[in-house]
Design a protein around this motif. Structure first.
Motif, short mmCIF file in Angstrom:
data_model
loop_
_atom_site.label_atom_id
_atom_site.label_comp_id
_atom_site.label_asym_id
_atom_site.label_seq_id
_atom_site.Cartn_x
_atom_site.Cartn_y
_atom_site.Cartn_z
N ILE A 1 49.49 30.00 35.00
CA ILE A 1 50.06 30.18 36.33
C ILE A 1 49.00 29.84 37.35
N ALA A 2 49.34 28.99 38.32
CA ALA A 2 48.43 28.67 39.41
C ALA A 2 48.66 29.65 40.55
N ILE A 3 47.56 30.06 41.20
CA ILE A 3 47.63 30.99 42.33
C ILE A 3 46.84 30.39 43.49
N GLY A 4 47.46 30.35 44.66
CA GLY A 4 46.79 29.90 45.88
C GLY A 4 46.52 31.11 46.76
N TYR A 5 45.35 31.16 47.35
CA TYR A 5 44.91 32.34 48.09
C TYR A 5 44.74 32.07 49.58
N VAL A 6 44.69 33.16 50.36
CA VAL A 6 44.55 33.05 51.82
C VAL A 6 43.21 32.44 52.22
N ASP A 7 42.20 32.51 51.39
CA ASP A 7 40.91 31.93 51.75
C ASP A 7 40.83 30.45 51.41
N GLY A 8 41.91 29.86 50.86
CA GLY A 8 41.94 28.43 50.53
C GLY A 8 41.62 28.11 49.09
N SER A 9 41.23 29.10 48.31
CA SER A 9 40.90 28.83 46.91
C SER A 9 42.16 28.78 46.04
N VAL A 10 42.03 28.12 44.89
CA VAL A 10 43.11 28.00 43.92
C VAL A 10 42.54 28.39 42.56
N ALA A 11 43.28 29.20 41.81
CA ALA A 11 42.85 29.59 40.47
C ALA A 11 44.01 29.37 39.50
N LEU A 12 43.66 29.31 38.23
CA LEU A 12 44.63 29.18 37.16
C LEU A 12 44.46 30.39 36.24
N PHE A 13 45.56 31.10 36.00
CA PHE A 13 45.54 32.26 35.12
C PHE A 13 46.21 31.88 33.81
N ASP A 14 45.56 32.24 32.69
CA ASP A 14 46.10 31.96 31.36
C ASP A 14 46.61 33.28 30.78
N ARG A 15 47.92 33.38 30.56
CA ARG A 15 48.49 34.61 30.02
C ARG A 15 47.97 34.91 28.62
N LYS A 16 47.67 33.90 27.85
CA LYS A 16 47.21 34.12 26.47
C LYS A 16 45.84 34.79 26.44
N THR A 17 44.90 34.28 27.23
CA THR A 17 43.54 34.83 27.23
C THR A 17 43.35 35.88 28.33
N GLN A 18 44.29 35.96 29.28
CA GLN A 18 44.21 36.83 30.45
C GLN A 18 42.96 36.56 31.28
N GLN A 19 42.59 35.29 31.35
CA GLN A 19 41.42 34.86 32.11
C GLN A 19 41.84 34.01 33.30
N PHE A 20 41.03 34.08 34.38
CA PHE A 20 41.21 33.25 35.55
C PHE A 20 40.18 32.13 35.52
N MET A 21 40.58 30.93 35.94
CA MET A 21 39.66 29.80 36.05
C MET A 21 39.81 29.23 37.46
#
Length: 171
Positions: free
Chosen positions: A111-131
């Motif tokens: 799942i991709a997440i966009g934030y109010v500060d302009g950053s973008v992260a990718l969350f992996d449900r399998k590993t429960q890690q953010f990149m």
């Protein structure tokens, strides 16, 4: 059929299996109805510090990913009543940033997440890690995310006129 719930609704969507309808509210909440029993099987999905105007179902249709919080909120959409009467799963990054938009990657548990500060992260449900995908902050909040149909490309836009593409390779 009319789906009644007092308040202002500003977005509407359906679960991939067609069993549920979800609206985002002008207040900091979502509302869900089980379509075959809308009068008796519905509920508020709340607890957000901001309006959860962006949401997307995961590729497998089992969860609804939502923005509007400092954590990634995943509502369960399996079982007879989906999220009605259930708790959401919450997943936190190292820094607590308010999310603005979410998008589920096709054919993936990411799942991709966009934030109010302009950053973008990718969350992996399998590993429960953010990149971290994008960390530049000068163009304002992320206001849209979209994946290419094959999931290789993640596109994003920011409030002050910047669009970006991230090549994520094969899912």
């Amino acid at each position: 059929a009319m789906l009644s719930w007092q308040g202002a609704h500003n977005a509407i969507g359906f679960s991939p299996d067609g069993r549920f309808c979800v609206t985002s509210m002008l207040e900091n909440a979502l509302h869900v109805w089980r379509i075959d029993k809308p009068e008796e099987k519905h509920g508020k999905m709340g607890g957000y510090p901001a309006k959860p105007v962006s949401y997307d179902w995961t590729a497998d249709g089992r969860y609804l990913a939502t923005a509007g919080a400092e954590v990634l909120v995943l509502w369960p959409f399996f079982g007879a009543d989906g999220p009605i009467g259930q708790q959401a799963g919450v997943f936190s990054r190292e820094q607590d940033l308010l999310s603005r938009t979410v998008a589920a990657r096709p054919n993936s548990q990411q799942i991709a997440i966009g934030y109010v500060d302009g950053s973008v992260a990718l969350f992996d449900r399998k590993t429960q890690q953010f990149m971290d995908i994008a960390t530049e902050h000068e163009a304002g909040a992320v206001n849209a995310l979209s994946f290419s149909a094959d999931g290789r490309w993640l596109g994003f836009t920011r409030e002050r006129g910047v669009a970006g593409l991230a090549d994520l390779g094969k899912g």
